[in-house]
Design an enzyme around this catalytic site. Structure first.
Site, PDB file in Angstrom:
ATOM      1  N   ASP A 140       0.825  -1.203   0.000  1.00 27.24           N
ATOM      2  CA  ASP A 140       0.000   0.000   0.000  1.00 27.24           C
ATOM      3  C   ASP A 140       0.864   1.259   0.000  1.00 27.24           C
ATOM      4  OD1 ASP A 140      -2.407   1.532   0.306  1.00 27.24           O
ATOM      5  OD2 ASP A 140      -2.018   1.681   2.458  1.00 27.24           O
ATOM      6  N   HIS A 141       0.488   2.233  -0.817  1.00 27.85           N
ATOM      7  CA  HIS A 141       1.092   3.570  -0.815  1.00 27.85           C
ATOM      8  C   HIS A 141       2.612   3.561  -0.869  1.00 27.85           C
ATOM      9  CE1 HIS A 141      -1.822   6.735  -0.732  1.00 27.85           C
ATOM     10  NE2 HIS A 141      -2.584   6.037   0.065  1.00 27.85           N
TER      11      HIS A 141
ATOM     12  N   HIS B 202      -9.359   5.607  -0.468  1.00 26.24           N
ATOM     13  CA  HIS B 202      -8.394   5.745   0.627  1.00 26.24           C
ATOM     14  C   HIS B 202      -8.958   6.728   1.649  1.00 26.24           C
ATOM     15  CE1 HIS B 202      -4.580   3.954  -1.224  1.00 26.24           C
ATOM     16  NE2 HIS B 202      -5.550   3.704  -2.083  1.00 26.24           N
ATOM     17  N   GLY B 203      -8.413   6.692   2.861  1.00 27.66           N
ATOM     18  CA  GLY B 203      -8.883   7.607   3.894  1.00 27.66           C
ATOM     19  C   GLY B 203     -10.280   7.287   4.386  1.00 27.66           C
TER      20      GLY B 203
ATOM     21  N   VAL C  61      -9.039   0.837   5.047  1.00 21.17           N
ATOM     22  CA  VAL C  61      -9.226   1.320   6.414  1.00 21.17           C
ATOM     23  C   VAL C  61      -7.982   0.989   7.233  1.00 21.17           C
ATOM     24  CG1 VAL C  61     -10.653   1.251   8.507  1.00 21.17           C
ATOM     25  CG2 VAL C  61     -11.724   0.911   6.262  1.00 21.17           C
TER      26      VAL C  61
ATOM     27  N   THR D 259      -6.624   3.742  10.263  1.00 18.57           N
ATOM     28  CA  THR D 259      -6.695   4.498  11.521  1.00 18.57           C
ATOM     29  C   THR D 259      -7.888   4.072  12.375  1.00 18.57           C
ATOM     30  OG1 THR D 259      -5.620   6.390  10.467  1.00 18.57           O
ATOM     31  CG2 THR D 259      -6.833   6.815  12.508  1.00 18.57           C
TER      32      THR D 259
END
Length: 278
Positions: free
Chosen positions: A83-84, A205-206, A228, A230
């Site tokens: 991811d990222h 995202h987020g 997901v 946080t």
């Protein structure tokens, strides 16, 4: 169940018209918690290892191999995704290790450089039949660097997908990374336009900052992969805090980590069921 390719899981989500949960691994205990939640929900799962996670562990291979081993032992289909990753070399490492998919994040680059570097990643991944996600129109919340009104342009997205050959596209539609409150409002009209124009799955995202109701609306509008991190980490951490407050004499970390693991598993199961419910 064996470790499965991300492509298989995402094909089912697209065909079924539901949202597929993709949740971030922080350390081995979170991987175990996420898999336990998926087993409780009887739903497939995508486990994500981010560039930040790799930095925390000092290298990709140790956490990757542990996560992949956990996935192979699961009772439901589980894929492992990078991811990222802004570092292309990290993407190539993940490909060599046999990840089910990779996300190359070139959204910090100008459009031409993002396009060129993403294309290189797609070509390398294609040789191993590995699914590639990219990003266009930066998602907010990364080091405070992004304006809150950033949105992905559908026409530019159409060109980007055609010229890079990516399998999925993360788009900016109103969410923001690392939000502690679920108050982001998704632009469902834009999601619908993007879904109509593109022939690849859309990735949100987020998602931690988006309410259940708004997430369901985004999925109905065309979102197919829901990331997901946080939100789930909050469940783990609060459970650890509560356990330590109730047991101030504790010294065995396995006991309070087990409380965090159980809390994360329960919320994982709930989210996976929420995303898959018509």
């Amino acid at each position: 169940m064996p470790l499965v390719p991300t492509r298989d899981i995402m094909t089912q989500a697209v065909t079924g018209g539901y949202g597929q949960g993709a949740f971030n691994v922080i350390h081995l205990e979170t991987a175990q918690a996420l898999i336990a939640g998926a087993e409780q929900a009887h739903r497939p799962l995508i486990l994500q290892i981010s560039e930040n996670c790799v930095a925390y562990h000092g290298a990709l291979e140790p956490i990757a191999l542990a996560t992949m081993a956990s996935a192979r032992a699961a009772q439901v289909p589980v894929a492992v995704h990078l991811d990222h990753a802004q570092d292309e070399h990290l993407v190539y490492q993940a490909i060599e290790l046999g990840f089910g998919s990779v996300m190359y994040d070139g959204a910090h680059l100008d459009y031409a450089r993002n396009l060129a570097s993403t294309r290189r990643v797609v070509e390398a991944a294609a040789r191993q039949n590995i699914y590639v996600e990219a990003e266009l129109g930066e998602i907010g919340g990364k080091d405070g660097a992004h304006a809150p009104g950033v949105r992905t342009d559908p026409e530019q997205a159409l060109e980007f997908v055609a010229r890079t050959g990516v399998d999925a596209l993360a788009v900016a539609v109103g969410s923001s990374h690392a939000m502690l409150e679920r108050r982001a409002e998704l632009d469902t009209e834009l999601i619908s336009r993007l879904a109509q124009r593109l022939d690849v799955p859309l990735v949100l995202h987020g998602s931690s900052g988006v309410s259940d109701e708004n997430l369901r609306a985004g999925i109905a509008a065309g979102m197919r992969k829901i990331n997901v991190s946080t939100h789930l980490n909050g469940y783990f951490t609060r459970a650890v805090r509560d356990w330590l407050a109730a047991h101030p004499e504790a010294v065995d970390s396995r006991k309070y980590v087990a409380a965090g693991r159980a809390a994360m598993a329960a919320e994982t199961a709930r989210l996976l069921q929420l995303f898959a419910t018509p």
